[in-house]
Design a protein around this motif. Structure first.
Motif, PDB file in Angstrom:
ATOM      1  N   THR A 251       0.829  -1.204   0.000  1.00 46.27           N
ATOM      2  CA  THR A 251       0.000   0.000   0.000  1.00 46.27           C
ATOM      3  C   THR A 251       0.865   1.256   0.000  1.00 46.27           C
ATOM      4  O   THR A 251       0.612   2.207  -0.759  1.00 46.27           O
ATOM      5  N   ILE A 252       1.890   1.259   0.850  1.00 46.67           N
ATOM      6  CA  ILE A 252       2.784   2.427   0.922  1.00 46.67           C
ATOM      7  C   ILE A 252       3.537   2.611  -0.394  1.00 46.67           C
ATOM      8  O   ILE A 252       3.669   3.735  -0.901  1.00 46.67           O
ATOM      9  N   CYS A 253       4.019   1.516  -0.971  1.00 45.94           N
ATOM     10  CA  CYS A 253       4.766   1.614  -2.229  1.00 45.94           C
ATOM     11  C   CYS A 253       3.880   2.132  -3.365  1.00 45.94           C
ATOM     12  O   CYS A 253       4.304   2.984  -4.161  1.00 45.94           O
ATOM     13  N   LEU A 254       2.668   1.624  -3.462  1.00 48.82           N
ATOM     14  CA  LEU A 254       1.758   2.077  -4.521  1.00 48.82           C
ATOM     15  C   LEU A 254       1.372   3.551  -4.318  1.00 48.82           C
ATOM     16  O   LEU A 254       1.292   4.324  -5.280  1.00 48.82           O
ATOM     17  N   GLY A 255       1.144   3.931  -3.058  1.00 44.98           N
ATOM     18  CA  GLY A 255       0.806   5.325  -2.768  1.00 44.98           C
ATOM     19  C   GLY A 255       1.946   6.264  -3.109  1.00 44.98           C
ATOM     20  O   GLY A 255       1.737   7.314  -3.739  1.00 44.98           O
ATOM     21  N   LEU A 256       3.169   5.883  -2.725  1.00 48.07           N
ATOM     22  CA  LEU A 256       4.334   6.718  -3.029  1.00 48.07           C
ATOM     23  C   LEU A 256       4.575   6.811  -4.534  1.00 48.07           C
ATOM     24  O   LEU A 256       4.965   7.866  -5.047  1.00 48.07           O
ATOM     25  N   THR A 257       4.319   5.724  -5.244  1.00 46.69           N
ATOM     26  CA  THR A 257       4.501   5.731  -6.700  1.00 46.69           C
ATOM     27  C   THR A 257       3.536   6.721  -7.357  1.00 46.69           C
ATOM     28  O   THR A 257       3.923   7.474  -8.261  1.00 46.69           O
ATOM     29  N   ALA A 258       2.284   6.712  -6.909  1.00 50.20           N
ATOM     30  CA  ALA A 258       1.289   7.627  -7.485  1.00 50.20           C
ATOM     31  C   ALA A 258       1.673   9.085  -7.228  1.00 50.20           C
ATOM     32  O   ALA A 258       1.619   9.924  -8.132  1.00 50.20           O
TER      33      ALA A 258
END
Length: 279
Positions: A251-258
């Motif tokens: 979740t954190i990785c996907l959020g940071l990517t966005a």
């Protein structure tokens, strides 16, 4: 020729945000279409660095392999961990960190290092970003052989969990791409920033669980969770060790990517017309 049909290699002079973004997207679209060029240039860069050497780019693998072996034996004794558990953990951490740190530090030199081409050759500026990220991926692919050797030697069998390695790797490379879109123009403008970036990356290395296992510091969980590099390393390391990364990691990785992708495209679109003057 209408303005909308004009080449997008340089700015058409539009000052509004939408026009800049359209030019930026067109630049990356044309750059992606010229993939044969940057695929060749990236591979040529790696070969050129090791030209006339016996092992060629595999010197990268050999040097990192020796470092992993030496540090693995030493730190497994210091931390009191079994070598068959610690060495695969360390090897994967080093390989991933090599990719991440290479993308961040190397991004600072993308445009300043290619200043002559940027000023004299008329082609999309995104080509230099594609070329650089592809070069870092080639280096990672060479270093990944270390993991295969370690896995075979210690009989490591990650099972079907290893399939999650591929989307995790794509996510890390994509973030490296976004970081390059920001750092490459920024470091071309401010030549002190590369030194700052190198120092910060060095500090982050020791604060990220690469040499040490996160289980050794459970009371410092807050610092661990606040470290974005931990989450990106974990989504790759866990499947290669036969585990599953947590939902929180993803979740954190996907959020940071966005967030990073949004910032990167707006930053690049804003300052793309000035890169040729800064390089």
């Amino acid at each position: 020729m209408a303005l909308t049909d004009a080449p997008v290699f340089v700015s058409t002079g539009h000052s509004d945000r939408k026009a800049r973004m359209r030019e930026c997207v067109a630049d990356f679209s044309k750059g992606l279409g010229m993939r044969e060029l940057w695929l060749f240039l990236g591979w040529r860069d790696v070969r050129k660095h090791y030209q006339r050497s016996v092992l060629g780019p595999f010197w990268l693998t050999l040097s990192m392999g020796l470092m992993v072996l030496g540090l693995g034996i030493l730190y497994s004794q210091i931390f009191g961990q079994a070598i068959h558990d610690y060495l695969p953990f360390l090897a994967i951490g080093f390989i991933i960190w090599g990719l991440i740190s290479g993308l961040i530090i190397g991004a600072c030199d993308v445009y300043s290092g290619a200043a002559a081409s940027v000023r004299q050759v008329r082609m999309p500026l995104s080509i230099y970003v594609f070329q650089f990220v592809w070069r870092q991926f080639i280096t990672f692919a060479h270093n990944f052989i270390i993991y295969i050797v370690v896995a075979i030697f210690f009989g490591l069998s990650p099972g079907l969990n290893v399939l999650m390695f591929l989307p995790a790797l794509v996510l890390v490379v994509l973030n490296g791409f976004f970081v390059t879109m920001i750092l490459a123009p920024l470091c071309a403008r401010f030549r002190d920033i590369p030194m700052i970036v190198q120092s910060v990356v060095q500090i982050v290395f020791f604060m990220t669980p690469i040499l040490w296992d996160p289980k050794l510091v459970p009371q410092r969980a807050v610092f661990l969770q606040a470290n974005p590099f931990y989450h990106f390393i974990e989504i790759i390391r866990a499947p290669l060790l036969g585990r599953v990364a947590s939902l929180e990691n993803w979740t954190i990785c996907l959020g940071l990517t966005a967030v990073l992708g949004f910032l990167a495209f707006h930053f690049f679109a804003r300052y793309r017309p000035r890169i040729a003057y800064w390089a």
